[in-house]
Write a protein that holds these residues in place. Structure first.
Motif, PDB file in Angstrom:
ATOM      1  N   SER A 114      25.007  -9.453  15.528  1.00 23.96           N
ATOM      2  CA  SER A 114      24.093  -8.968  16.576  1.00 23.96           C
ATOM      3  C   SER A 114      22.762  -8.513  15.996  1.00 23.96           C
ATOM      4  N   ARG A 115      22.663  -8.430  14.677  1.00 23.90           N
ATOM      5  CA  ARG A 115      21.355  -8.134  14.063  1.00 23.90           C
ATOM      6  C   ARG A 115      20.404  -9.325  14.176  1.00 23.90           C
ATOM      7  N   ALA A 139      17.552  -9.539  19.422  1.00 28.12           N
ATOM      8  CA  ALA A 139      16.735  -8.379  19.789  1.00 28.12           C
ATOM      9  C   ALA A 139      16.622  -8.341  21.306  1.00 28.12           C
ATOM     10  N   TYR A 140      16.509  -7.130  21.809  1.00 27.55           N
ATOM     11  CA  TYR A 140      16.623  -6.887  23.242  1.00 27.55           C
ATOM     12  C   TYR A 140      15.282  -6.471  23.822  1.00 27.55           C
ATOM     13  N   VAL A 141      14.922  -7.040  24.970  1.00 30.00           N
ATOM     14  CA  VAL A 141      13.779  -6.515  25.741  1.00 30.00           C
ATOM     15  C   VAL A 141      14.365  -6.075  27.083  1.00 30.00           C
ATOM     16  N   ALA A 196      10.740  -6.383  19.775  1.00 30.88           N
ATOM     17  CA  ALA A 196      11.826  -7.356  19.609  1.00 30.88           C
ATOM     18  C   ALA A 196      11.380  -8.502  18.696  1.00 30.88           C
ATOM     19  N   SER A 215      21.191  -1.077  20.634  1.00 33.23           N
ATOM     20  CA  SER A 215      20.906  -2.510  20.530  1.00 33.23           C
ATOM     21  C   SER A 215      20.100  -2.830  19.265  1.00 33.23           C
ATOM     22  N   TYR A 216      19.320  -1.865  18.770  1.00 34.59           N
ATOM     23  CA  TYR A 216      18.549  -2.088  17.537  1.00 34.59           C
ATOM     24  C   TYR A 216      19.254  -1.512  16.306  1.00 34.59           C
ATOM     25  N   HIS A 217      20.541  -1.209  16.464  1.00 33.31           N
ATOM     26  CA  HIS A 217      21.363  -0.738  15.340  1.00 33.31           C
ATOM     27  C   HIS A 217      20.768   0.491  14.664  1.00 33.31           C
TER      28      HIS A 217
END
Lengths: 264, 251
Positions: free
Chosen positions: A83-84, A87-89, A157, B153-155
């Protein structure tokens, strides 16, 4: 098709005292493949579980059962660090008010830890310039407009140069003119790169879906099923008022009424 | 001006009563006697050696204990604010620490450690950690779920999460905690010293109490109140105003 993301046989339900069986089922034996390098739009009515899917892909939410949550051939559950690569917006910018826009981007870089530290400054400069915020990156979130804040959250992101970009109705709270500008900036950024990132974009806006997508996946109300899967092979840049985009939009509206049971 | 009015009226009443009604300067000292004692304290003159040495010892104990309590209370508070299990586990010990009178704690610690510096410091740490812990946990619970999700979400984890996210998020709670615990500390440090130490302002107060001399006791009371108010006005007040302004601007 090379699937970048593959969700296999997912079951997800939440406790809900208002229902006779005490549970609200969101997904039942649900499967989905997302093509590498596609701009996949998940389209569906509110509450159908579109954002939930992003959280499952990102590993933030675990389904009750699943045969596979596979990223690039590896199950996310056995390799959570996959999951690295994502990236999430979010719907709102979700910036930290005590950090400048550039520091917010750095916050994401430090967290995901996929970019070498010596590249951070150049990446931040590059992407803030790309979204037209080159001179504003040293301002604090409260010193800029809503649209600029959302652009900064896209930079947060994008600086990670993620393989998968998850976008959850990122323009839904903006006014129409700003949202149109944001869509232009996003598609410019995406099409300008030689190897395109995989974008999974959630929206309930049919026009937006028609303008942005290379792949559209339409979901029914919960328990969600895929009621339409369609490719959109239109050239870039696309105009929202072009005949081709309007034709796709009409088709989607029709499909929505027919297959998802929602009329207009 | 309006703030000063009650003080002026109070001093006037005090002078009137101690000059015309309770005329026993040793037990009910008039303002001018207390002022004379204040000047004596400030000139570093006292019955048990230089007053600055005693004041310094008290201040050092207070600052040491307050710093330790602030760090422990904040760290445990952050943990408890995020994990219900930790909060539930800590809730009873915290209430015990807060509700058992400070004198009792001092006696317990005195039996454990003897007449040592560790007695007032550990009593203060016990008593000051509790309100800092509760304030911090409350602050962490009030953090927006959206921002927590963004961090996930960004760890963002560990040290970065603590220093880059939790602590700035609860800055206003932290200043309020620092304020309350410092004021609380000034109040109870003397109690600990009166009972269990060979030096400090507490011992001076105990000395004057044993000899039935009230003027120096009132003078020390005024001095400590002034120190507390000065720290509040010059350090905590401006800090809290700044944080509030920043937070209002960003809304």
């Amino acid at each position: 098709m090379i699937p970048k993301v593959s969700l296999d046989n997912i079951d997800l339900s939440f406790p809900d005292a208002s229902r006779p069986d005490g549970r609200k089922v969101i997904y039942e034996d649900f499967s989905l493949q997302i093509e590498k390098g596609s701009f996949t739009v998940l389209l569906g009515p509110s509450g159908c579980g579109k954002s939930t899917l992003l959280n499952i892909i990102n590993g933030l939410l675990k389904p009750n059962t699943a045969r596979g949550i596979v990223i690039d051939g590896t199950d996310l559950r056995s390799e959570p660090d996959l999951s690295r690569q994502m990236a999430y917006v979010f719907q709102g910018p979700r910036l930290l008010r005590w950090k400048t826009l550039a520091e917010n981007a750095e916050f994401g870089l430090r967290g995901l830890g996929v970019q070498p530290r010596e590249k951070w400054r150049d990446l931040i400069d590059k992407y803030f310039r790309a979204v037209g915020l080159g001179d504003a990156q040293h301002l604090y979130p409260h010193q800029v407009s809503g649209g600029m804040r959302q652009r900064a959250s896209i930079v947060r992101a994008w600086v990670n140069e993620p393989q998968i970009l998850l976008m959850d109705e990122p323009f839904s709270h903006l006014d129409e003119i700003t949202a149109a500008e944001m869509r232009r900036i996003l598609t410019n950024l995406w099409t300008s790169e030689e190897e395109r990132r995989t974008i999974v974009f959630v929206t309930h806006d049919i026009s937006e879906a028609a303008q942005l997508a290379t792949d559209i996946i339409m979901l029914t109300p919960a328990p969600s099923k895929i009621c339409l899967r369609r490719k959109v092979d239109l050239p870039w840049p696309r105009r929202m008022d072009s005949d081709e985009v309007i034709a796709v939009e009409k088709e989607l509206r029709h499909a929505f009424a027919e297959r998802a049971g929602i009329g207009f | 001006m309006l703030n000063a009015a009650p003080v002026v009226v109070g001093i006037g009443l005090w002078w009137t009563i101690t000059t015309f009604v309770l005329v026993q300067p040793r037990l009910f000292p008039p303002p001018q006697d207390v002022l004379a004692e204040l000047l004596r304290i400030l000139s570093n003159d006292g019955p048990l050696g230089p007053t600055y040495a005693h004041a310094g010892a008290t201040l050092l104990r207070l600052l040491t204990a307050w710093s330790i309590a602030f760090v422990i209370g904040t760290l445990l508070g952050v943990l408890a604010g995020r994990r219900r299990l930790v909060f539930d586990f800590m809730a009873n010990p915290v209430w015990i620490a807060m509700s058992v009178p400070s004198v009792v704690w001092v006696f317990i610690l005195l039996v454990l450690f003897g007449i040592e510096n560790i007695v007032p410091v550990s009593a203060l740490v016990l008593l000051l950690t509790a309100p800092v812990f509760l304030g911090t946990a409350e602050g962490v619970r009030a953090i927006s779920k959206d921002l927590l999700e963004m961090c996930d979400s960004y760890h963002v984890r560990g040290w970065q999460r603590l220093t880059g996210f939790y602590l700035p998020s609860i800055a206003s709670y932290m200043v309020a905690n620092a304020r309350v615990s410092f004021a609380y500390g000034i109040r109870i440090v003397l109690i600990a010293e009166v009972i269990g130490l060979p030096n400090g302002v507490g011992i001076l107060v105990a000395y004057w109490s044993d000899t039935l001399f009230m003027a120096p006791i009132v003078a020390w009371g005024i001095l400590l109140t002034a120190v507390g108010m000065a720290v509040d006005l010059l350090v905590f007040g401006p800090l809290q105003r700044r944080i509030r302004q920043e937070s209002e601007l960003s809304r």
